[in-house]
Enzyme design. Structure first.
Site, PDB file in Angstrom:
ATOM      1  N   THR A   1       0.251   2.492  -8.144  1.00 39.74           N
ATOM      2  CA  THR A   1      -0.330   3.796  -8.502  1.00 39.74           C
ATOM      3  C   THR A   1       0.686   4.586  -9.329  1.00 39.74           C
ATOM      4  O   THR A   1       0.328   5.245 -10.307  1.00 39.74           O
ATOM      5  CB  THR A   1      -0.718   4.565  -7.219  1.00 39.74           C
ATOM      6  OG1 THR A   1      -1.461   3.686  -6.384  1.00 39.74           O
ATOM      7  CG2 THR A   1      -1.528   5.801  -7.529  1.00 39.74           C
TER       8      THR A   1
ATOM      9  N   GLN B   1       3.439  -6.723   0.175  1.00 39.57           N
ATOM     10  CA  GLN B   1       3.098  -7.340   1.453  1.00 39.57           C
ATOM     11  C   GLN B   1       4.089  -8.467   1.759  1.00 39.57           C
ATOM     12  O   GLN B   1       4.708  -9.013   0.854  1.00 39.57           O
ATOM     13  CB  GLN B   1       1.653  -7.876   1.396  1.00 39.57           C
ATOM     14  CG  GLN B   1       0.662  -6.718   1.400  1.00 39.57           C
ATOM     15  CD  GLN B   1      -0.783  -7.151   1.215  1.00 39.57           C
ATOM     16  OE1 GLN B   1      -1.079  -8.324   0.985  1.00 39.57           O
ATOM     17  NE2 GLN B   1      -1.678  -6.190   1.294  1.00 39.57           N
TER      18      GLN B   1
ATOM     19  N   ARG C   1      -7.980   0.450  -5.436  1.00 42.37           N
ATOM     20  CA  ARG C   1      -6.975  -0.361  -4.757  1.00 42.37           C
ATOM     21  C   ARG C   1      -7.104  -1.834  -5.104  1.00 42.37           C
ATOM     22  O   ARG C   1      -8.180  -2.428  -4.970  1.00 42.37           O
ATOM     23  CB  ARG C   1      -7.128  -0.170  -3.240  1.00 42.37           C
ATOM     24  CG  ARG C   1      -6.446  -1.219  -2.372  1.00 42.37           C
ATOM     25  CD  ARG C   1      -4.949  -1.088  -2.377  1.00 42.37           C
ATOM     26  NE  ARG C   1      -4.315  -2.107  -1.526  1.00 42.37           N
ATOM     27  CZ  ARG C   1      -3.099  -2.573  -1.738  1.00 42.37           C
ATOM     28  NH1 ARG C   1      -2.373  -2.141  -2.759  1.00 42.37           N
ATOM     29  NH2 ARG C   1      -2.580  -3.477  -0.933  1.00 42.37           N
TER      30      ARG C   1
ATOM     31  N   GLU D   1       0.799  -1.239   0.000  1.00 40.94           N
ATOM     32  CA  GLU D   1       0.000   0.000   0.000  1.00 40.94           C
ATOM     33  C   GLU D   1       0.829   1.285   0.000  1.00 40.94           C
ATOM     34  O   GLU D   1       0.315   2.357   0.328  1.00 40.94           O
ATOM     35  CB  GLU D   1      -0.965   0.035   1.198  1.00 40.94           C
ATOM     36  CG  GLU D   1      -2.087  -0.979   1.096  1.00 40.94           C
ATOM     37  CD  GLU D   1      -3.065  -0.880   2.253  1.00 40.94           C
ATOM     38  OE1 GLU D   1      -3.926  -0.009   2.201  1.00 40.94           O
ATOM     39  OE2 GLU D   1      -2.939  -1.682   3.196  1.00 40.94           O
TER      40      GLU D   1
ATOM     41  N   ASP E   1       6.942  -3.914 -11.279  1.00 34.51           N
ATOM     42  CA  ASP E   1       6.086  -3.689 -10.111  1.00 34.51           C
ATOM     43  C   ASP E   1       5.887  -5.008  -9.370  1.00 34.51           C
ATOM     44  O   ASP E   1       5.512  -6.012  -9.982  1.00 34.51           O
ATOM     45  CB  ASP E   1       4.730  -3.125 -10.598  1.00 34.51           C
ATOM     46  CG  ASP E   1       3.802  -2.761  -9.444  1.00 34.51           C
ATOM     47  OD1 ASP E   1       4.293  -2.590  -8.312  1.00 34.51           O
ATOM     48  OD2 ASP E   1       2.580  -2.639  -9.687  1.00 34.51           O
TER      49      ASP E   1
HETATM   50  N1  LIG Z   1      -4.418   9.908  -1.332  1.00 31.49           N
HETATM   51  C1  LIG Z   1      -3.431   9.166  -1.812  1.00 31.49           C
HETATM   52  N2  LIG Z   1      -3.615   7.862  -2.061  1.00 31.49           N
HETATM   53  C2  LIG Z   1      -2.584   7.159  -2.565  1.00 31.49           C
HETATM   54  C3  LIG Z   1      -1.324   7.723  -2.838  1.00 31.49           C
HETATM   55  N3  LIG Z   1      -0.514   6.751  -3.354  1.00 31.49           N
HETATM   56  C4  LIG Z   1      -1.261   5.638  -3.408  1.00 31.49           C
HETATM   57  N4  LIG Z   1      -2.500   5.869  -2.931  1.00 31.49           N
HETATM   58  C5  LIG Z   1      -3.601   4.917  -2.758  1.00 31.49           C
HETATM   59  O1  LIG Z   1      -3.132   3.940  -1.857  1.00 31.49           O
HETATM   60  C6  LIG Z   1      -3.612   2.654  -2.205  1.00 31.49           C
HETATM   61  C7  LIG Z   1      -2.464   1.685  -2.330  1.00 31.49           C
HETATM   62  O2  LIG Z   1      -1.677   2.007  -3.461  1.00 31.49           O
HETATM   63  P1  LIG Z   1      -1.015   0.887  -4.394  1.00 31.49           P
HETATM   64  O3  LIG Z   1      -0.390   1.614  -5.522  1.00 31.49           O
HETATM   65  O4  LIG Z   1      -1.989  -0.189  -4.672  1.00 31.49           O
HETATM   66  O5  LIG Z   1       0.104   0.347  -3.413  1.00 31.49           O
HETATM   67  P2  LIG Z   1       1.205  -0.776  -3.721  1.00 31.49           P
HETATM   68  O6  LIG Z   1       2.486  -0.286  -3.156  1.00 31.49           O
HETATM   69  O7  LIG Z   1       1.191  -1.146  -5.147  1.00 31.49           O
HETATM   70  O8  LIG Z   1       0.660  -1.973  -2.815  1.00 31.49           O
HETATM   71  P3  LIG Z   1       0.981  -3.550  -2.993  1.00 31.49           P
HETATM   72  O9  LIG Z   1       0.625  -3.933  -4.386  1.00 31.49           O
HETATM   73  O10 LIG Z   1       0.132  -4.227  -1.957  1.00 31.49           O
HETATM   74  O11 LIG Z   1       2.432  -3.721  -2.693  1.00 31.49           O
HETATM   75  C8  LIG Z   1      -4.395   2.843  -3.517  1.00 31.49           C
HETATM   76  O12 LIG Z   1      -5.763   2.860  -3.202  1.00 31.49           O
HETATM   77  C9  LIG Z   1      -3.944   4.193  -4.040  1.00 31.49           C
HETATM   78  O13 LIG Z   1      -4.977   4.878  -4.703  1.00 31.49           O
HETATM   79  C10 LIG Z   1      -1.130   9.098  -2.531  1.00 31.49           C
HETATM   80  O14 LIG Z   1      -0.059   9.684  -2.709  1.00 31.49           O
HETATM   81  N5  LIG Z   1      -2.224   9.763  -2.023  1.00 31.49           N
HETATM   82 MG   LIG Z   2       0.801  -2.883  -6.119  1.00 30.73          MG
END
Ligand SMILES: Nc1nc2c(ncn2[C@@H]2O[C@H](COP(=O)(O)OP(=O)(O)OP(=O)(O)O)[C@@H](O)[C@H]2O)c(=O)[nH]1
Ligand SMILES: [Mg+2]
Length: 369
Positions: A58, A219, A193, A53, A215
């Site tokens: 993103t 987790q 997400r 997360e 990417d």
């Molecule tokens: N408001 C806000 N939300 C964010 C930001 N960056 C990511 N998010 C939100 O945080 C959530 C997690 O982001 P992901 O990009 O899925 O995170 P990840 O690092 O890929 O997570 P994993 O795949 O589990 O490793 C998503 O719902 C995004 O929309 C940010 O800078 N601001």
């Molecule tokens: Mg991810």
């Protein structure tokens, strides 16, 4: 003697003439292979790392918006639409459960009778996917819950339980999402997400240079797959969710999220496989950090914090210093950026700087070879 030499040379030239010449097809294949090798040599391989997360996927979505097609394919949009339904329902389930556990009284007690309408969705229902007619039916219930003070009070205490950072965005847009012709915008997709499982690769050509983004899932259960991507990396983009200082991780519901993230960073930054790889730290979720700072005192979670607890800047630099201090080789250059991954203009600007420094660094490495 001279006659023998002439005879030998004549024999040699006859022999060489007997070998077949490379035909045009072979020459073309060789040319293509050479071109491919040249292209791959120029390719910049960027590995996105960081705990769950933190915003890795993103960031890749932003690359697709900024440097790719600019939008998502019809299939992708359809699948994000499903995922957004799932995001809204599962977040409301979490809030209803948390309200109950925290013992927060309903503002309007009659709401209680609607609880089963949301709680009836099991995790496997949500994984299978929610169809549009089902979502339309329950969207007004979600909207009413979100308007109840009890759910808002529960949401204010969200650091005590596990809920997606994006749910507020979807609750605020619930009426639009429930329209029959709802088609997720790029912004909706950025907020959507879905935890990454496994490894995915995305290549974008920027100013004729191929950039390959890798990417991975952040987790704990996903991290054993990381080492598969450790070869031929130009740079690591390490994402940290800077707003998570008062939260614990989903995996054990005990470890502070910043502590977890720092320990992952420590193993990566001190890994010998990356001694020649530049590691760029992204202190992400700056928007959420700004919202959180006045409401949650960092000194409760980090007793070593000595800055102004109401200053976003102080907190950002405190976190950067914490990560930087975990590097054993302090002589290596250290780059960091404060980012908001859901903000396209912010990522466009930050990535322009990052790209330049990566290309410069890459050129130096190539020249040293
Ligand atoms: N408001 C806000 N939300 C964010 C930001 N960056 C990511 N998010 C939100 O945080 C959530 C997690 O982001 P992901 O990009 O899925 O995170 P990840 O690092 O890929 O997570 P994993 O795949 O589990 O490793 C998503 O719902 C995004 O929309 C940010 O800078 N601001
Ligand atoms: Mg991810």
């Amino acid at each position: 003697m001279f006659r023998w030499i002439t005879r030998f040379l004549t024999w040699l030239s006859n022999m060489l003439c007997c070998f077949p010449k490379k035909d045009e097809r072979t020459l073309n294949i060789e040319k293509e292979l050479q071109k491919e090798r040249k292209y791959l040599r120029r390719q910049i391989n960027l590995l996105l790392l960081g705990s769950g997360e933190s915003g890795k996927s993103t960031f890749v979505k932003q690359m697709q918006i900024i440097h790719g097609a600019g939008e998502f394919t019809a299939d992708e949009v359809r699948s994000y639409r499903q995922q957004i339904y799932q995001n809204a329902i599962s977040a409301m389930r979490v809030l209803l459960d948390a309200r109950n556990k925290l013992g927060i009284e309903w503002e309007k007690p009659s709401r209680q009778s609607d609880v089963p309408k949301i709680m009836r969705f099991t995790v496997s229902d949500l994984l299978k996917g929610i169809d549009f007619s089902t979502f339309i039916e329950i969207a007004p219930v979600i909207r009413d819950f979100w308007e109840d003070a009890a759910i808002r009070k529960t949401y204010d205490q969200r650091n005590l339980f596990q809920i997606s950072d994006s749910c507020q965005y979807f609750f605020e847009h619930i009426s639009r999402i429930a329209l029959p012709d709802f088609c997720p915008t790029n912004r909706d997709i950025l907020f959507c997400r879905k935890a990454t499982r496994g490894i995915s690769e995305h290549i974008f050509e920027i100013n004729k240079i191929p950039f390959r983004f890798i990417d991975v899932g952040g987790q704990r259960s996903q991290r054993q797959k990381w080492f598969q991507c450790f070869t031929d990396i130009t740079s690591i983009l390490f994402m940290v969710a800077s707003n998570e200082y008062d939260q614990v991780i989903l995996e054990d519901r005990r470890t502070n999220r910043v502590v977890e993230s720092k320990s992952v960073f420590e193993t990566i930054v001190n890994n010998r496989a990356f001694s020649n790889v530049s590691i760029i730290l992204f202190m992400n979720k700056s928007d959420l950090l700004k919202d959180k700072v006045p409401k949650s005192d960092i000194r409760q979670y980090f007793t070593d914090y000595t800055g102004d607890h109401l200053s976003v800047r102080d907190i950002q630099f405190f976190l950067v210093d914490k990560f930087e201090a975990s590097r054993r080789d302090r002589a290596r250059p250290f780059f960091y950026h404060f980012t908001t991954a859901v903000d396209t203009e912010n990522i466009r600007r930050v990535f322009r700087d990052v790209r330049e420094s990566i290309l410069e660094q890459n050129l130096k490495t190539l020249m040293m070879q």
